[in-house]
Design a protein around this motif. Sequence first.
Motif, short mmCIF file in Angstrom:
data_model
loop_
_atom_site.label_atom_id
_atom_site.label_comp_id
_atom_site.label_asym_id
_atom_site.label_seq_id
_atom_site.Cartn_x
_atom_site.Cartn_y
_atom_site.Cartn_z
N ALA A 23 39.44 35.38 31.30
CA ALA A 23 40.27 35.91 32.39
C ALA A 23 39.97 35.21 33.70
O ALA A 23 40.85 35.09 34.57
CB ALA A 23 40.03 37.41 32.53
N GLY A 24 38.74 34.74 33.86
CA GLY A 24 38.37 34.05 35.10
C GLY A 24 38.55 32.56 35.05
O GLY A 24 38.26 31.86 36.02
N ARG A 25 39.01 32.05 33.91
CA ARG A 25 39.19 30.61 33.75
C ARG A 25 40.65 30.24 33.53
O ARG A 25 40.96 29.27 32.87
CB ARG A 25 38.32 30.11 32.60
N TRP B 83 43.27 32.34 32.27
CA TRP B 83 44.14 33.08 31.35
C TRP B 83 44.99 34.10 32.10
O TRP B 83 46.21 34.14 31.93
CB TRP B 83 43.31 33.75 30.26
N LEU B 84 44.34 34.94 32.92
CA LEU B 84 45.08 35.98 33.63
C LEU B 84 45.39 35.53 35.05
O LEU B 84 44.51 35.07 35.77
CB LEU B 84 44.26 37.28 33.66
N ASP B 85 46.63 35.66 35.43
CA ASP B 85 47.07 35.28 36.77
C ASP B 85 47.98 36.38 37.30
O ASP B 85 49.09 36.58 36.77
CB ASP B 85 47.81 33.94 36.73
N HIS C 190 43.88 36.91 38.48
CA HIS C 190 42.67 37.34 37.77
C HIS C 190 42.30 38.75 38.19
O HIS C 190 42.74 39.24 39.24
CB HIS C 190 41.51 36.37 38.04
N HIS D 249 31.61 36.28 37.88
CA HIS D 249 32.85 35.79 38.50
C HIS D 249 33.06 36.38 39.90
O HIS D 249 34.09 36.11 40.53
CB HIS D 249 34.05 36.11 37.61
N TRP E 112 33.37 39.64 40.50
CA TRP E 112 34.20 40.84 40.40
C TRP E 112 33.31 42.06 40.23
O TRP E 112 32.14 41.97 39.82
CB TRP E 112 35.14 40.76 39.20
#
Length: 267
Positions: A90-92, A94-96, A98, A131, A133
Amino acid sequence: MASSRRLRALITNDDGIDSPGLWALAAGARDAGLDVVVAAPHVDASGVGGSVLSVRDGNRTAVHPRELPGLPGIPAFAVEGHPAFIVHAAGRGWLDPHPDIVLSGINDGSNVGRAVLHSGTAGAALTASLHGWYGLAVSLDSGLETPENPHWDSALHLLPTVLDLLLAASPGTVFSLNVPDLPVDELGELREARLAHFGAVQVRVVHRDGHPSGALHASISEHGFTPEPGTDIALLAAGHPTLTELQSVGERPGVLGQRSATADLGG
């Protein structure tokens, strides 16, 4: 909790995408006003700690879109990888966008003592910290055998309070919340807890013949000792939900200086 309404939450666990505890936590996060996405292992991945292993075909890890009970409109994915892998992915990219916060659980069973090192639930929350978070591991002290009707609602009852405490801290902060498997009106006061020396269960491993090279056989039992007062195990046993801040991997400076001083004293 107005500030949390702008935050994006990744909901994961180590019990797998089909765990009712995961569904309950996602619903609780949604009801708290968070922008929710769910991504969890496609099968049970308990005990994997911070592993970033996934099932790979070359550089490809399969992701399966899912619709989860009681969560209409919330994107959900079964990922062929461990919880920390999911958070790291998710931090690289995948999720946008994040996530701003990772909520991991609700685990079927407590995650207490220094044995949280081995917990995939805690591993996901600690990976969030790497990350920058917020991370929150949520566990229900349901014992070794899963009860017929776990009190997920008792954990959700505490979720808004714990989120307020977490979001008042610096980004990268990680909390672990353990909740007795009791009705809400039977819960004791939320208490800050120290980690017990090890964990809530004892594992005995023996080597047995019967295979070409033998095999290791493990048996698990609940701890048979009196827990130290003020620890997470002791407070849970007394009916208190417990909250502990976990620290991620770091370093302690001065090791060469300490060795030099020891050598000088000995020589």
